[in-house]
Scaffold this motif. Structure first.
Motif, mmCIF file in Angstrom:
data_model
loop_
_atom_site.group_PDB
_atom_site.id
_atom_site.type_symbol
_atom_site.label_atom_id
_atom_site.label_comp_id
_atom_site.label_asym_id
_atom_site.label_seq_id
_atom_site.Cartn_x
_atom_site.Cartn_y
_atom_site.Cartn_z
ATOM 1 N N PRO A 1 0.824 -1.157 0.001
ATOM 2 C CA PRO A 1 -0.025 -0.065 0.047
ATOM 3 C C PRO A 1 0.960 1.382 -0.156
ATOM 4 C CG PRO A 1 -1.015 -1.491 1.396
ATOM 5 C CD PRO A 1 0.366 -2.198 1.116
ATOM 6 N N ARG A 2 2.059 1.131 0.642
ATOM 7 C CA ARG A 2 2.796 2.515 0.432
ATOM 8 C C ARG A 2 3.327 2.897 -0.877
ATOM 9 N NH1 ARG A 2 7.296 0.695 3.309
ATOM 10 N NH2 ARG A 2 6.439 1.352 5.197
ATOM 11 N N PHE A 3 3.568 1.903 -1.820
ATOM 12 C CA PHE A 3 3.836 2.165 -3.242
ATOM 13 C C PHE A 3 2.454 2.636 -3.996
ATOM 14 C CE2 PHE A 3 4.025 0.463 -7.679
ATOM 15 C CZ PHE A 3 4.974 1.373 -8.147
ATOM 16 N N PHE A 4 1.356 2.124 -3.667
ATOM 17 C CA PHE A 4 0.345 2.671 -4.138
ATOM 18 C C PHE A 4 -0.192 4.018 -3.727
ATOM 19 C CE2 PHE A 4 -0.918 -2.093 -4.029
ATOM 20 C CZ PHE A 4 -0.042 -2.229 -5.192
ATOM 21 N N ALA A 5 -0.063 4.173 -2.351
ATOM 22 C CA ALA A 5 -0.438 5.561 -1.759
ATOM 23 C C ALA A 5 0.559 6.584 -2.555
ATOM 24 C CB ALA A 5 -0.151 5.565 -0.379
ATOM 25 N N THR A 6 1.962 6.355 -3.014
ATOM 26 C CA THR A 6 2.833 7.113 -3.497
ATOM 27 C C THR A 6 2.566 7.681 -4.875
ATOM 28 O OG1 THR A 6 4.722 6.271 -2.284
ATOM 29 C CG2 THR A 6 5.247 7.442 -4.410
ATOM 30 N N LEU A 7 1.821 6.717 -5.697
ATOM 31 C CA LEU A 7 1.357 7.006 -6.958
ATOM 32 C C LEU A 7 0.079 7.953 -7.008
ATOM 33 C CD1 LEU A 7 1.333 3.239 -8.553
ATOM 34 C CD2 LEU A 7 2.908 5.223 -8.857
ATOM 35 N N GLN A 8 -0.649 7.464 -6.061
ATOM 36 C CA GLN A 8 -2.036 8.493 -5.869
ATOM 37 C C GLN A 8 -1.486 9.961 -5.556
ATOM 38 O OE1 GLN A 8 -5.061 8.028 -6.137
ATOM 39 N NE2 GLN A 8 -5.098 5.951 -6.380
ATOM 40 N N LYS A 9 -0.221 10.137 -4.662
ATOM 41 C CA LYS A 9 -0.002 11.321 -4.333
ATOM 42 C C LYS A 9 0.908 12.205 -5.465
ATOM 43 C CE LYS A 9 1.237 10.442 0.540
ATOM 44 N NZ LYS A 9 2.270 10.361 1.503
ATOM 45 N N MET A 10 1.132 11.212 -6.559
ATOM 46 C CA MET A 10 1.632 11.758 -7.666
ATOM 47 C C MET A 10 0.800 12.054 -8.860
ATOM 48 S SD MET A 10 5.203 9.316 -7.912
ATOM 49 C CE MET A 10 5.932 10.237 -9.049
ATOM 50 N N GLY A 11 -0.580 11.880 -8.254
ATOM 51 C CA GLY A 11 -1.687 12.289 -9.299
ATOM 52 C C GLY A 11 -1.860 10.919 -10.340
ATOM 53 N N VAL A 12 -1.346 9.556 -9.938
ATOM 54 C CA VAL A 12 -1.602 8.455 -10.653
ATOM 55 C C VAL A 12 -2.570 7.628 -9.977
ATOM 56 C CG1 VAL A 12 -0.408 6.602 -11.760
ATOM 57 C CG2 VAL A 12 0.695 8.806 -11.567
ATOM 58 N N THR A 13 -3.839 7.602 -10.663
ATOM 59 C CA THR A 13 -4.739 6.582 -10.221
ATOM 60 C C THR A 13 -4.712 5.226 -11.254
ATOM 61 O OG1 THR A 13 -6.360 8.467 -9.483
ATOM 62 C CG2 THR A 13 -7.096 6.019 -9.904
#
Length: 329
Positions: free
Chosen positions: A242-254
Motif C-alpha cells: 500500500p505504501r507504493f500505491f499511496a505514492t502513486l496517488q500522491k503523484m496524481g496517478v490512479t
C-alpha cells in the motif's frame, strides 16, 4: 489475514491460541540476546566498524532505501563501504557470495542486487553475516553496513540503526505470531538511531521520506514523468505494497488496477503479461524490476525512490563513526 490481525487494536477471540506461542517467542528472543550480551554465546568482532540497519518488526519499512542513502553518505566522506545481507529470496550454491553487476536476484535476492546496482560498492550475501563481513574485508572495505540483521547477534556491531514504519508503528504490540514484533519496543532505547519512515516522528526519532523520481523503462532505460503514462497497472512485491500505491496517488496517478504481490515473490512471464494486459503500461517498484529486466516488455516501467533525511542526520551518523574510529585507534 495475519497482517489484519497484527494491525488492529484488539485481539479477536479466534487468535487467542496464538498468545502462548507469542509469549514463548518473546522469551526466546530475550534469552538469545542476553546470552550474546553476557558473552555466553560467541559473536564475531570485525576489525572495521559494523553498522546494522534493521528493525524490531517483521515486514518492509524502508531499510533498503536507507542503506543506499547511508552508503552514499559514507562514500561522499571518503569511506570505502561494503554491504552484507542474508540474501532473502535467493539461493546460491556457494556462500559467501560476492555480487557482480550481473548477479541474478534468483541467486542473491532482490534487495542485495538493487543495492549493488545503485551504490556500486561491494555487496556480499551469506546467511552467516559474519562470513560475509570476512569476505568483504578482502575487498578493502573499511566500514560495513548490514541490510537487516538486527537480531543476528552472532555478528557484533558498533552502531545500530532502527527503521520504524511511521504509519503502522508496531501494530498491536505483540510478538510473532500474534503480532509483528521480533523484539520488544524497549529495544529502541538501546540503539544509536531511530529513523521514522513516512510518519510524524516521535521524540528522539529522525524523519525520513521516500522521494520518487521519474519512471524508468525496463527495456530501454527511457525516463519520463509517471503522470504521463496512460492506463497504468501498478504492481508491488514489497513488504508493504500500500505504501507504493499511496505514492502513486500522491503523484496524481490512479492505476486502472493495483496488484499486491507477496514480498520477494517472483511472477512468471505469463503472469506478468496477463497483468500488463489490464492496462497500457505496467508500473512496478525498483525492487521488483531487478527480477524482471531480462523478460521485460516495451511497456514495463519501474519507479525508483530515494530516501531523504535532514543533513543533520548524516552528520549525526558520521560523527558517531568518527568518534568510534578515534576510540578504536
Amino acid at each position: 489475514m495475519v497482517e489484519k490481525l497484527w494491525f488492529r487494536e484488539d485481539v479477536p477471540v479466534w487468535a487467542a491460541p496464538l498468545w502462548p506461542i507469542s509469549k514463548l517467542f518473546g522469551a526466546v528472543a530475550r534469552y538469545r540476546r542476553q546470552r550474546y550480551l553476557s558473552g555466553k554465546a560467541p559473536s564475531y568482532r570485525a576489525p572495521v566498524p559494523v553498522i546494522v540497519v534493521g528493525n524490531i518488526m517483521i515486514g518492509g519499512n524502508g531499510k533498503t532505501p536507507f542503506v543506499v542513502w547511508l552508503v552514499e553518505q559514507l562514500k561522499a566522506q571518503g569511506y570505502r563501504p561494503g554491504v552484507v545481507s542474508r540474501g532473502y529470496g535467493g539461493k546460491s550454491e556457494q556462500y559467501p557470495l560476492l555480487l557482480s553487476q550481473t548477479t541474478s536476484p534468483r541467486v542473491a535476492g532482490d534487495e542485495p542486487v538493487l543495492i549493488a546496482r545503485r551504490t556500486q560498492v561491494p555487496v556480499c550475501v551469506d546467511p552467516d553475516r559474519s562470513a560475509a563481513v570476512k569476505r568483504l574485508l578482502d575487498e578493502g572495505v573499511n566500514v560495513v553496513v548490514t541490510d537487516d540483521g538486527m537480531q543476528h547477534y552472532r555478528l557484533d556491531r558498533d552502531l545500530e540503526i532502527v527503521i520504524v514504519d511511521g504509519q503502522r508503528r508496531f501494530g498491536n504490540g505483540h510478538y510473532i505470531p500474534l503480532g509483528p514484533l521480533r523484539e520488544q519496543t524497549s529495544r529502541l532505547d538501546t540503539v544509536d538511531m531511530v529513523v521514522n519512515n513516512g510518519g510524524e516522528p516521535h521524540q528522539g526519532e529522525w524523519p525520513m521520506t521516500l522521494v520518487p523520481t521519474e519512471a524508468v523503462n525496463l527495456r530501454s532505460g527511457q525516463r519520463c514523468q509517471v503522470s504521463i503514462l496512460p492506463e497504468v497497472v501498478a504492481m508491488a512485491g514489497i513488504g508493504h505494497p500500500p505504501r507504493f500505491f499511496a505514492t502513486l496517488q500522491k503523484m496524481g496517478v490512479t492505476p486502472v488496477h493495483s496488484e499486491a504481490v507477496q514480498d520477494h515473490q517472483s511472477l512468471s512471464a505469463e503472469a506478468l503479461d496477463s497483468l500488463a494486459a489490464k492496462g497500457q503500461h505496467l508500473l512496478m517498484t525498483e525492487k521488483d524490476a531487478v527480477k524482471y529486466q531480462g523478460i521485460a516488455q516495451d511497456n514495463w516501467w519501474y519507479l525508483p525512490v530515494a530516501a531523504k533525511l535532514p543533513d543533520t542526520a548524516a552528520n549525526y551518523v558520521l560523527e558517531k563513526l568518527h568518534h568510534l574510529k578515534k576510540h578504536k585507534n
